[in-house]
Scaffold this active site. Structure first.
Site, short mmCIF file in Angstrom:
data_model
loop_
_atom_site.label_atom_id
_atom_site.label_comp_id
_atom_site.label_asym_id
_atom_site.label_seq_id
_atom_site.Cartn_x
_atom_site.Cartn_y
_atom_site.Cartn_z
N LYS A 1 -24.53 22.50 22.55
CA LYS A 1 -24.20 23.48 21.51
C LYS A 1 -24.18 24.90 22.02
CE LYS A 1 -25.64 21.01 17.35
NZ LYS A 1 -26.33 21.17 16.08
N LYS B 1 -17.75 7.85 16.91
CA LYS B 1 -18.53 7.68 15.69
C LYS B 1 -17.90 8.41 14.52
CE LYS B 1 -23.21 8.52 14.96
NZ LYS B 1 -24.56 8.94 15.39
N LYS C 1 -18.32 13.87 10.06
CA LYS C 1 -17.64 14.84 9.20
C LYS C 1 -17.07 15.99 10.03
CE LYS C 1 -18.22 17.52 5.14
NZ LYS C 1 -19.12 18.23 4.24
#
Ligand code: TRP
Length: 333
Positions: free
Chosen positions: A111, A198, A201
């Site tokens: 990240k 996977k 969203k």
């Protein structure tokens, strides 16, 4: 009874991957364990999010979890920021955790874009760096024995265990050392358009992701468009037939069956897809109906979250006070 704790990001609407992969087992755990479920809105602040959006998504996440069957009489469902002890214990644990071990967290590396231009690391938020310490506090405050998490959270769980062991070793037995509980690989729902990854969203794959509140005709249309392969045989084989196998997994999850067994019933992709869409719509019907009732009365949802926070806080306070005393902080008179 063992104590179980898990956390979920306030991302708003859940998709069927979250539902079959995690939330269903949370619902089952309520009756077998003393269960705490935390909507981690403080963790959500580690990336950019508009205040109104965060508020909306947190309420929506709570509404959906209640609709999915989390029952405030059988578990403690609460919002992290409403229980002040979480940030209180985080500071204590930050004084036990090391820079080196946090820097090794792969999620932080991903990240923060580690390895990119140095000027970028200047702008990385401290909260993103200490994220796993807050997560350890979430767990240790409740002396959780078991923590159901996805595979991607294993390293964070290992850190929580290490911090617990170190804290106890240095200051005396205060917190329980938690065990991770990672579901079998079978519970992994893949993206309908990209069955190699996977369902997520954030993957920006609107037709590849089925929301738990999608109406039946939306579900049918997404399933119809799902990627299969150029063969025609319905067979459960995740390696060479990932798309078809994912549809069988979904059918198995919705009907509590076995994907390889179910495969034998179908002679074409069309009939498999029809049945997957119907089974999904049907298994999500109670959730859709309860969600409609609950969202008509947001005050009731807020009240149940407040009660959850009070229950959580009464447990968390005991641990925090013991941890403070163990470290030598002077008790308030
Ligand atoms: N980091 C977890 C995730 O992204 C969410 C989380 C926060 C969590 N605190 C937790 C999970 C405590 C389990 C226990 O999925």
């Amino acid at each position: 009874m063992a104590r179980v704790l898990s956390g979920i990001q306030p991302s708003g609407e859940l998709h069927v991957g979250n539902y079959f992969g995690a939330v269903q087992s949370w619902v089952a755990d309520q009756d077998l364990n003393e269960a705490f479920y935390c909507i981690v809105d403080l963790h959500a602040l580690t990336v950019d999010i508009a205040p109104a959006e965060l508020r909306k998504r947190t309420l929506e996440t709570a509404t959906t979890l209640l609709a999915a069957g989390l029952d405030p009489d059988r578990c403690t469902l609460f919002v992290q920021s409403q229980v002040a002890e979480h940030t209180g214990l985080t500071w204590l644990l930050e004084c036990v955790a090391t820079f080196g071990e946090l820097r090794r967290m792969t999620q932080f590396k991903d990240k923060s874009g580690e390895g990119s231009h140095p000027s970028k690391s200047e702008a990385v938020r401290v909260g993103l760096f200490t994220y796993p310490v807050l997560m350890a506090a979430d767990i240790l405050l409740y002396n959780a024995d078991r923590v159901p998490v996805g595979d991607d959270q294993r390293q964070h769980l290992e850190l929580a265990r290490n911090l617990a062991l170190r804290f106890n070793g240095r200051f005396g037995q205060v917190v329980t050392v938690p065990e991770a509980s990672v579901p079998a690989v079978g519970a992994r729902v893949m993206d309908l358009q990209h069955p190699d990854r996977k369902m997520s969203k954030t993957a920006m794959s609107p037709t590849g992701t089925i929301g738990v509140l999608d109406p039946p005709n939306t579900i049918a249309s997404k399933v119809r468009k799902a990627v299969t392969d150029t063969e025609t045989e319905v067979r459960y084989d995740p390696i060479s037939k990932p798309g078809v196998s994912n549809l069988l997994e979904l059918l198995a999850a919705a009907t509590r069956g076995d994907p390889a067994e179910l495969a034998k019933r179908f002679s074409s992709y069309g009939s498999l897809k029809t049945e997957v869409a119907e089974a999904l719509s049907e298994s999500l019907r109670p959730l859709r109906e309860r969600h409609a009732q609950l969202s008509a009365d947001p005050q009731a949802v807020l009240a149940s979250l407040a009660a959850g926070a009070a229950k959580a806080s009464s447990v968390a306070k005991v641990t925090l006070t013991r941890a403070q005393a163990a470290m030598g902080l002077l008790a308030a008179w």
